[in-house]
Motif scaffolding. Structure first.
Motif, PDB file in Angstrom:
ATOM      1  N   ARG A  94       0.811  -1.220   0.000  1.00  0.00           N
ATOM      2  CA  ARG A  94       0.000   0.000   0.000  1.00  0.00           C
ATOM      3  C   ARG A  94       0.846   1.273   0.000  1.00  0.00           C
ATOM      4  O   ARG A  94       0.471   2.266  -0.605  1.00  0.00           O
ATOM      5  CB  ARG A  94      -0.937   0.018   1.194  1.00  0.00           C
ATOM      6  N   ASP A 139      -8.509  -1.564 -17.827  1.00  0.00           N
ATOM      7  CA  ASP A 139      -9.882  -1.074 -17.861  1.00  0.00           C
ATOM      8  C   ASP A 139      -9.980   0.145 -18.782  1.00  0.00           C
ATOM      9  O   ASP A 139     -10.993   0.829 -18.809  1.00  0.00           O
ATOM     10  CB  ASP A 139     -10.385  -0.749 -16.453  1.00  0.00           C
ATOM     11  N   SER A 152     -11.971  -9.524 -11.651  1.00  0.00           N
ATOM     12  CA  SER A 152     -11.034 -10.402 -10.944  1.00  0.00           C
ATOM     13  C   SER A 152     -11.134 -11.842 -11.446  1.00  0.00           C
ATOM     14  O   SER A 152     -10.114 -12.500 -11.665  1.00  0.00           O
ATOM     15  CB  SER A 152     -11.256 -10.334  -9.436  1.00  0.00           C
ATOM     16  N   THR A 186      -3.281   0.073 -10.704  1.00  0.00           N
ATOM     17  CA  THR A 186      -4.361   0.272  -9.736  1.00  0.00           C
ATOM     18  C   THR A 186      -4.698   1.753  -9.657  1.00  0.00           C
ATOM     19  O   THR A 186      -3.832   2.609  -9.862  1.00  0.00           O
ATOM     20  CB  THR A 186      -3.973  -0.262  -8.349  1.00  0.00           C
ATOM     21  N   HIS A 187      -5.958   2.024  -9.390  1.00  0.00           N
ATOM     22  CA  HIS A 187      -6.382   3.409  -9.169  1.00  0.00           C
ATOM     23  C   HIS A 187      -5.910   3.882  -7.800  1.00  0.00           C
ATOM     24  O   HIS A 187      -5.815   5.076  -7.556  1.00  0.00           O
ATOM     25  CB  HIS A 187      -7.904   3.520  -9.254  1.00  0.00           C
ATOM     26  N   GLY A 188      -5.630   2.941  -6.900  1.00  0.00           N
ATOM     27  CA  GLY A 188      -5.130   3.260  -5.577  1.00  0.00           C
ATOM     28  C   GLY A 188      -6.184   3.817  -4.636  1.00  0.00           C
ATOM     29  O   GLY A 188      -5.860   4.465  -3.655  1.00  0.00           O
ATOM     30  N   ARG A 189      -7.452   3.562  -4.909  1.00  0.00           N
ATOM     31  CA  ARG A 189      -8.519   4.105  -4.066  1.00  0.00           C
ATOM     32  C   ARG A 189      -8.749   3.265  -2.831  1.00  0.00           C
ATOM     33  O   ARG A 189      -9.238   3.758  -1.822  1.00  0.00           O
ATOM     34  CB  ARG A 189      -9.813   4.212  -4.865  1.00  0.00           C
ATOM     35  N   THR A 190      -8.469   1.951  -2.898  1.00  0.00           N
ATOM     36  CA  THR A 190      -8.722   1.088  -1.740  1.00  0.00           C
ATOM     37  C   THR A 190      -7.483   0.297  -1.409  1.00  0.00           C
ATOM     38  O   THR A 190      -6.585   0.187  -2.210  1.00  0.00           O
ATOM     39  CB  THR A 190      -9.891   0.119  -2.008  1.00  0.00           C
TER      40      THR A 190
END
Length: 172
Positions: free
Chosen positions: A17, A46, A149, A168-172
């Motif tokens: 993270r 995406d 997934s 990754t968008h890195g939102r979660t």
């Protein structure tokens, strides 16, 4: 959450993270498997701007030993903006009649349009990333309907890929 820590481990999760560089997490299994070949990659996209980082890695890796690539896009909802559903050419009466007879496929024109858009975008991406496929480097494109997934993991098994590249968008 505790579920992620149970599968990744708290240290691995924290590093993953917080790291500003890519992280390779190796599954802890006994006996230790040999390092993977790393000749066939799967690139999941995406088509968002966040995917550009993954595209850069694919470019780099194909210049440094990767010989085959599988480019994957999962179509989870054909009504998303990514496929511009407002421009889909279909007959509303036919869709309405079909929905009365077969409700689950009433959105079939949207699915068909999303499949076409995804295949076109993946083909363009293949050209940008890899150039024309040759005997040295081959690239397959897959537009798969379903959960991203599951689509990625199934394509990984079916196409015997050595590793996955995804941004990754890195939102979660």
């Amino acid at each position: 959450p505790w579920v992620q820590r149970a599968f990744l481990g708290s240290t691995a999760e924290a590093v993953l993270r917080a790291s500003e560089v890519p992280v390779l997490i190796v599954h802890n299994s006994l006996p230790t498997p040999p390092p993977p070949r790393m000749e066939r990659l799967l690139f999941a996209t995406d088509f968002s701007p966040a995917g550009a980082a993954g595209e850069e890695w694919v470019r780099y890796l194909t210049q440094h030993g990767v010989r085959e690539a599988v480019l994957v896009h999962a179509i989870e909802n054909p009504l998303l903006d990514a496929y511009t559903p407002d421009t889909t050419d279909f007959n509303l009466r036919r869709v309405s009649a079909a929905s009365q007879q077969q409700p689950p496929r009433s959105a079939e024109p949207y699915w068909e349009h999303a499949d076409q858009v995804a295949a076109t975008k993946l083909s363009q991406l293949r050209q940008q990333l890899l150039g024309d496929p040759s005997h040295v480097l081959q690239a397959q494109i897959l537009a798969i309907e379903g959960s991203p997934s599951f689509a990625i993991l199934n394509a990984t098994v079916q196409h015997h890929v050595d590793f996955i590249v995804m941004a990754t968008h890195g939102r979660t």
